[in-house]
Design a protein around this motif. Structure first.
Motif, PDB file in Angstrom:
ATOM      1  N   VAL A   1     -61.251  -3.512  59.246  1.00 34.52           N
ATOM      2  CA  VAL A   1     -62.087  -2.334  59.510  1.00 34.52           C
ATOM      3  C   VAL A   1     -63.426  -2.510  58.792  1.00 34.52           C
ATOM      4  CG1 VAL A   1     -62.336   0.137  59.166  1.00 34.52           C
ATOM      5  CG2 VAL A   1     -60.125  -0.784  59.853  1.00 34.52           C
ATOM      6  N   TYR A   2     -64.508  -2.408  59.563  1.00 34.85           N
ATOM      7  CA  TYR A   2     -65.868  -2.590  59.026  1.00 34.85           C
ATOM      8  C   TYR A   2     -66.523  -1.227  58.735  1.00 34.85           C
ATOM      9  CZ  TYR A   2     -70.813  -4.036  59.020  1.00 34.85           C
ATOM     10  OH  TYR A   2     -72.130  -4.256  58.689  1.00 34.85           O
ATOM     11  N   ALA A   3     -66.309  -0.269  59.632  1.00 32.70           N
ATOM     12  CA  ALA A   3     -66.888   1.066  59.441  1.00 32.70           C
ATOM     13  C   ALA A   3     -66.054   2.098  60.200  1.00 32.70           C
ATOM     14  CB  ALA A   3     -68.328   1.099  59.935  1.00 32.70           C
TER      15      ALA A   3
ATOM     16  N   SER B   1     -67.125  -7.246  71.183  1.00 32.52           N
ATOM     17  CA  SER B   1     -66.549  -6.438  72.264  1.00 32.52           C
ATOM     18  C   SER B   1     -66.901  -4.969  72.105  1.00 32.52           C
ATOM     19  CB  SER B   1     -65.020  -6.596  72.283  1.00 32.52           C
ATOM     20  OG  SER B   1     -64.462  -6.073  71.099  1.00 32.52           O
ATOM     21  N   LEU B   2     -66.888  -4.271  73.244  1.00 35.75           N
ATOM     22  CA  LEU B   2     -67.067  -2.807  73.282  1.00 35.75           C
ATOM     23  C   LEU B   2     -65.845  -2.242  73.999  1.00 35.75           C
ATOM     24  CD1 LEU B   2     -70.729  -2.840  74.579  1.00 35.75           C
ATOM     25  CD2 LEU B   2     -70.072  -1.931  72.356  1.00 35.75           C
ATOM     26  N   SER B   3     -65.084  -1.344  73.337  1.00 36.10           N
ATOM     27  CA  SER B   3     -63.810  -0.902  73.928  1.00 36.10           C
ATOM     28  C   SER B   3     -63.549   0.582  73.689  1.00 36.10           C
ATOM     29  CB  SER B   3     -62.644  -1.706  73.329  1.00 36.10           C
ATOM     30  OG  SER B   3     -62.847  -3.087  73.473  1.00 36.10           O
ATOM     31  N   TYR B   4     -62.848   1.166  74.671  1.00 33.71           N
ATOM     32  CA  TYR B   4     -62.213   2.465  74.460  1.00 33.71           C
ATOM     33  C   TYR B   4     -60.791   2.191  73.985  1.00 33.71           C
ATOM     34  CZ  TYR B   4     -65.975   4.599  77.186  1.00 33.71           C
ATOM     35  OH  TYR B   4     -67.195   5.028  77.644  1.00 33.71           O
ATOM     36  N   TYR B   5     -60.363   2.923  72.952  1.00 33.99           N
ATOM     37  CA  TYR B   5     -58.998   2.759  72.426  1.00 33.99           C
ATOM     38  C   TYR B   5     -58.136   3.856  73.050  1.00 33.99           C
ATOM     39  CZ  TYR B   5     -55.840   0.732  68.907  1.00 33.99           C
ATOM     40  OH  TYR B   5     -54.829   0.041  68.273  1.00 33.99           O
ATOM     41  N   ASP B   6     -57.341   3.490  74.046  1.00 30.08           N
ATOM     42  CA  ASP B   6     -56.456   4.442  74.725  1.00 30.08           C
ATOM     43  C   ASP B   6     -55.255   4.706  73.826  1.00 30.08           C
ATOM     44  OD1 ASP B   6     -54.729   5.850  76.327  1.00 30.08           O
ATOM     45  OD2 ASP B   6     -55.079   4.640  78.115  1.00 30.08           O
ATOM     46  N   LEU B   7     -55.263   5.852  73.130  1.00 31.65           N
ATOM     47  CA  LEU B   7     -54.221   6.139  72.136  1.00 31.65           C
ATOM     48  C   LEU B   7     -52.876   6.473  72.770  1.00 31.65           C
ATOM     49  CD1 LEU B   7     -56.325   8.261  69.615  1.00 31.65           C
ATOM     50  CD2 LEU B   7     -55.677   5.859  69.404  1.00 31.65           C
ATOM     51  N   LYS B   8     -52.878   6.973  73.989  1.00 36.99           N
ATOM     52  CA  LYS B   8     -51.604   7.310  74.636  1.00 36.99           C
ATOM     53  C   LYS B   8     -50.890   6.060  75.130  1.00 36.99           C
ATOM     54  CE  LYS B   8     -51.691  12.087  76.224  1.00 36.99           C
ATOM     55  NZ  LYS B   8     -51.771  13.009  77.370  1.00 36.99           N
TER      56      LYS B   8
ATOM     57  N   ARG C   1     -65.237   3.807  65.203  1.00 35.37           N
ATOM     58  CA  ARG C   1     -64.706   2.694  64.403  1.00 35.37           C
ATOM     59  C   ARG C   1     -65.376   1.378  64.814  1.00 35.37           C
ATOM     60  NH1 ARG C   1     -58.307   1.155  64.663  1.00 35.37           N
ATOM     61  NH2 ARG C   1     -58.450  -1.056  64.118  1.00 35.37           N
ATOM     62  N   ILE C   2     -65.617   0.522  63.816  1.00 37.52           N
ATOM     63  CA  ILE C   2     -66.107  -0.835  64.065  1.00 37.52           C
ATOM     64  C   ILE C   2     -65.205  -1.792  63.281  1.00 37.52           C
ATOM     65  CG2 ILE C   2     -68.040  -2.446  63.914  1.00 37.52           C
ATOM     66  CD1 ILE C   2     -69.918  -0.015  63.847  1.00 37.52           C
TER      67      ILE C   2
ATOM     68  N   LEU D   1     -68.706  -8.105  65.484  1.00 36.85           N
ATOM     69  CA  LEU D   1     -68.235  -6.717  65.490  1.00 36.85           C
ATOM     70  C   LEU D   1     -67.512  -6.357  66.785  1.00 36.85           C
ATOM     71  CD1 LEU D   1     -71.369  -4.915  63.984  1.00 36.85           C
ATOM     72  CD2 LEU D   1     -69.425  -5.911  62.771  1.00 36.85           C
ATOM     73  N   SER D   2     -66.447  -5.578  66.640  1.00 31.98           N
ATOM     74  CA  SER D   2     -65.763  -4.962  67.780  1.00 31.98           C
ATOM     75  C   SER D   2     -65.961  -3.449  67.677  1.00 31.98           C
ATOM     76  CB  SER D   2     -64.262  -5.289  67.767  1.00 31.98           C
ATOM     77  OG  SER D   2     -64.052  -6.666  67.949  1.00 31.98           O
ATOM     78  N   VAL D   3     -66.722  -2.898  68.608  1.00 35.15           N
ATOM     79  CA  VAL D   3     -67.037  -1.461  68.580  1.00 35.15           C
ATOM     80  C   VAL D   3     -65.950  -0.711  69.354  1.00 35.15           C
ATOM     81  CG1 VAL D   3     -68.715   0.305  69.215  1.00 35.15           C
ATOM     82  CG2 VAL D   3     -69.500  -1.946  68.414  1.00 35.15           C
ATOM     83  N   ILE D   4     -65.393   0.339  68.714  1.00 35.79           N
ATOM     84  CA  ILE D   4     -64.230   1.049  69.291  1.00 35.79           C
ATOM     85  C   ILE D   4     -64.506   2.555  69.351  1.00 35.79           C
ATOM     86  CG2 ILE D   4     -61.795   1.664  68.903  1.00 35.79           C
ATOM     87  CD1 ILE D   4     -61.478  -1.102  67.576  1.00 35.79           C
ATOM     88  N   ASP D   5     -64.183   3.154  70.484  1.00 37.57           N
ATOM     89  CA  ASP D   5     -64.265   4.611  70.648  1.00 37.57           C
ATOM     90  C   ASP D   5     -62.871   5.134  70.999  1.00 37.57           C
ATOM     91  OD1 ASP D   5     -65.781   7.117  70.862  1.00 37.57           O
ATOM     92  OD2 ASP D   5     -65.236   7.023  72.975  1.00 37.57           O
TER      93      ASP D   5
END
Length: 777
Positions: A646-648, A717-724, A668-669, A676-680
């Protein structure tokens, strides 16, 4: 001969006939008073309701009690103990032993449940006896006849309304051996079960007759045949419940015009909650509410109840409640500090008096405080939270008399027993309320009741039918209303009485007397709004850009006028609330983890989520999401082992791009190999773009995150984190969307003007400003 009536109201009505007569007034009393005087229980006191609950809870301290699915936690037990008391009381009053139920053919676990109930009853009776107390359950076993009281009277005449249970019948039979005891009753098809009761005593009765029976001689002293009378009744239905109030006032005026005195008119409310509506429209105080005003509306009750609710569940609704009632924070803190501690009587009483005003004393509150103090002396030390809940339960049963009401009485169906009125108005005569159904029968099915010869559902409903038919058939004029819509319909009892709606009413005419109709003010709904807004002079986020692209009018209200939606505080949990809590949980837990371990991560997430809100609704959502997060924890451990760190977390960034000041907070990054992997995070639907939808694209969140994060290091990478579904969904069409974003920013170099409404109405259903645009449903 002393006359016995079913209610104290009947006694007052009886005495009112002698006000203008110069003669000796005969004796009269209610049946409750008679039973109180006719029997005695040597060396024992009657247990009050609070004591009974505490003793029942103590009696349930044995291994198998949990099989009844009744929680022993204090608040839950208070709520559910009514099932136990109802069960034991009914058996006692009908002289039925638990053993009598054992042969009934019923569900598989019934025998086991009966054994548990037997053990509970034995424990309960033993504890009552130990404390020299009795109640309705043990009364039939411990009472003795008060011969001195009975012999001091010249006999009794009971005006019976409805049925007799075995306890009452046995009592009256014993009384009849000591002094003259007569019973006056009417027999119709709704209480015909009483025929069998008297048959066993050797007295033969027939339906549709009125009798006076001498129970001492077991003979009929008089019989009058009841003549069937045509019922003159106006029945109307309304689409909304409130309009029935207008119907009530219309009928009152009509009845008085027909020379019926106001004191001879009654309004029957099958559901007493409707009295709130009637009161709201009783501008001239014509109505007198027999049930009085609930003490729940008293300021002392409200404040104590507000503290109880707030300490138990600290949600927005309860927080606003204590603020509205201006309860000081130091008072709340004092309760909070001692809430779960066992306190002495004097300490508890200090807390219960904390809101009492020395200048404005309340008689009911002071009376209950005095009684409660005596109860606490017998209980010894008790937790403050339990004491407060017990005291509130006492107050909630109290009411203040309606001393400023008019001559027309409003009462419930049960209170009307034995009364007769010339004008009868009944509201809420719907299938929901007439007959009113009991929902407290947890152990006795119809099969068991039939086997044990206990009153069944039909008997209970017939008793209510008897009360209603007596009122209706004894009146000169009757009016009935009910609600008819998708959720409500008229009672089946209307058909049994041969009463039907003759024609639909003009609801507009009933609406007008209740509400003042003013001319509709012109709506604030400008087609265009003058003004300009230079996007380049302010900051621009992905959500701000989405609002501009969706609806410029919404952007104007939200970002230029900075208008906010007025939200009513409540305990509901929205999809947005869930998303926000999950974001907080993931940020809080991950930032403190130096090594990502699947089990530890799940434990920490569980601890955070279950401590976030203290409500049953949130516990349900938390448990549901913890199931999803099991796979999340597994994937996180794998990513850690694959070298991601985890970077940020929840970090805000700013960057200049093509003359615009872009900003945003990235969920999250992660970093690996200095990339860097950028995560939403997404707890709901993942945005997806296609070549076909690109022209009207409005969501550029990951593109903004790319521009914000790429100023520090290279983006892997740029990603959406599908929590379900526990997967990282990379942005598709990234290059195409970046090109589209550049085109949009080029257009936004020209300041926004006029702020027109969006063409499609689809976005309006979730817009906070929909009413300003006249697009509400």
């Amino acid at each position: 001969m002393t006359e016995i009536f079913p209610t104290s109201r009947c006694v007052r009505e009886f005495y009112s006939h002698f006000l203008d007569k110069d003669s000796i007034v005969p004796k009269a009393m209610g049946i409750a008073e008679f039973e109180l005087k006719a029997i005695v229980v040597p060396n024992k006191n009657m247990a009050d309701d609070d004591t009974r609950v505490l003793i029942m809870q103590e009696s349930s301290e044995f291994k198998n009690f949990s099989e009844l699915k009744i929680e022993r936690e204090f608040l839950s037990f208070i709520k559910n103990s009514s099932y136990l008391f109802r069960f034991f009381e009914e058996l006692a009053l009908e002289d039925v032993l638990i053993e009598d139920l054992e042969l009934a053919d019923t569900y598989a676990q019934f025998e086991e449940h009966l054994n548990i109930l037997k053990e509970l009853l034995v424990n309960y009776k033993a504890l009552l006896s130990k404390k020299n107390l009795y109640d309705k359950i043990t009364l039939p076993e411990v009472y003795k006849i008060n011969k001195e009281f009975l012999k001091s009277n010249d006999g009794f005449l009971l005006h019976l309304e409805g049925f007799l249970n075995k306890f009452e019948l046995n009592l009256f039979v014993q009384v009849a051996k000591i002094t003259q005891f007569k019973i006056s009753l009417h027999v119709n098809k709704y209480n015909s079960k009483i025929v069998n009761v008297f048959k066993e005593l050797g007295v033969i009765l027939h339906v549709n007759n009125s009798y006076v029976i001498n129970l001492s001689t077991r003979r009929i002293e008089s019989r009058i045949e009841i003549e069937e009378k045509e019922i003159y009744c106006d029945v109307k239905n309304f689409s909304t419940r409130t309009l029935q109030s207008s119907f009530v006032y219309e009928k009152i005026e009509e009845f008085i015009s027909a020379n019926i005195k106001p004191e001879n008119i009654v309004v029957i409310v099958p559901d007493e909650n409707f009295t709130t509506t009637l009161k709201a429209f009783d501008s001239f105080k014509n109505l007198n509410f027999a049930m009085g005003e609930s003490f729940k509306k008293n300021e002392l009750f409200k404040k104590l109840n507000a503290i109880d609710k707030f300490i138990r569940v600290k949600n927005e609704e309860n927080k606003h409640r204590v603020n509205r009632l201006q309860i000081r924070q130091n008072t709340i803190d004092e309760f909070q500090k001692r809430w779960r501690k066992s306190l002495e009587v004097n300490e508890i009483m200090t807390f219960l008096r904390i809101f009492c005003d020395q200048e404005k004393k309340d008689e009911i509150y002071d009376e209950e405080l005095f009684k409660f103090q005596n109860l606490l002396k017998n209980l010894g030390q008790i937790e403050l939270q339990k004491a407060v809940k017990l005291f509130l339960n006492r107050l909630i049963t109290r009411s203040k008399d309606d001393v400023i009401g008019g001559k027309i009485t409003v009462m419930g169906a049960l209170e009307s027993r034995g009364m007769s009125y010339e004008g009868v108005i009944i509201v809420d005569f719907s299938d929901e309320f007439v007959p009113k159904r009991s929902n407290k029968d947890m152990f006795l099915s119809s099969t068991i009741r039939r086997h044990a010869k206990l009153p069944n559902k039909n008997d209970r409903e017939n008793l209510q039918r008897y009360f209603y038919s007596s009122l209706i058939k004894g009146a000169k004029k009757v009016a009935i209303s009910y609600t008819k819509n998708d959720r409500s319909m008229g009672s089946r009892f209307l058909d049994e009485l041969g009463l039907h709606v003759k024609k639909n009413c003009d609801e507009v005419s009933y609406f007008k007397p209740l509400f003042t109709c003013n001319a509709i003010a012109p709506r604030y709904d400008p087609q265009k709004i003058d003004g300009t807004y230079d996007v380049k002079k302010g900051t621009l986020s992905a959500s701000k850009l989405k609002t501009i692209l969706t609806c410029k009018r919404q952007f104007y209200y939200k970002y230029i006028l900075k208008s906010e939606e007025a939200k009513v505080p409540n305990s509901e949990i929205s999809v947005a609330d869930i998303g926000n809590i999950l974001h907080k949980a993931l940020a809080s837990v991950l930032q403190n983890m130096k090594v990502v371990n699947e089990d530890i991560l799940l434990i920490e997430l569980r601890r955070f989520l279950l401590n976030e809100q203290n409500s049953l609704i949130w516990q349900f959502y938390a448990d549901t999401w913890l199931e999803y997060l099991k796979d999340f924890a597994l994937l996180e451990a794998k990513r850690y082992n694959d070298g991601y760190r985890v970077y940020a977390l929840e970090k805000s960034f700013h960057v200049e791009y093509k003359g615009f000041k872009l900003n945003g907070q990235i969920d999250r990054i992660d970093i690996r190999d200095n990339k860097l992997s950028v995560i939403d995070y997404k707890s709901g639907k993942i945005p997806k773009s296609t070549i076909r939808t690109l022209e009207n694209e409005k969501t550029f969140q990951l593109e903004f995150y790319y521009l914000l994060a790429s100023q520090n290091k290279e983006i892997e990478s740029l990603s959406y984190y599908d929590l379900k579904n526990t997967e990282l969904v990379e942005e598709n069409l990234f290059n195409e969307k970046m090109k589209k974003l550049d085109e949009i920013l080029k257009e936004l170099e020209t300041p926004l003007r006029e702020f027109e409404k969006c063409e499609s109405k689809m976005p309006c259903q979730y817009c906070a400003f929909v009413k300003l645009c006249g697009r509400e449903v």
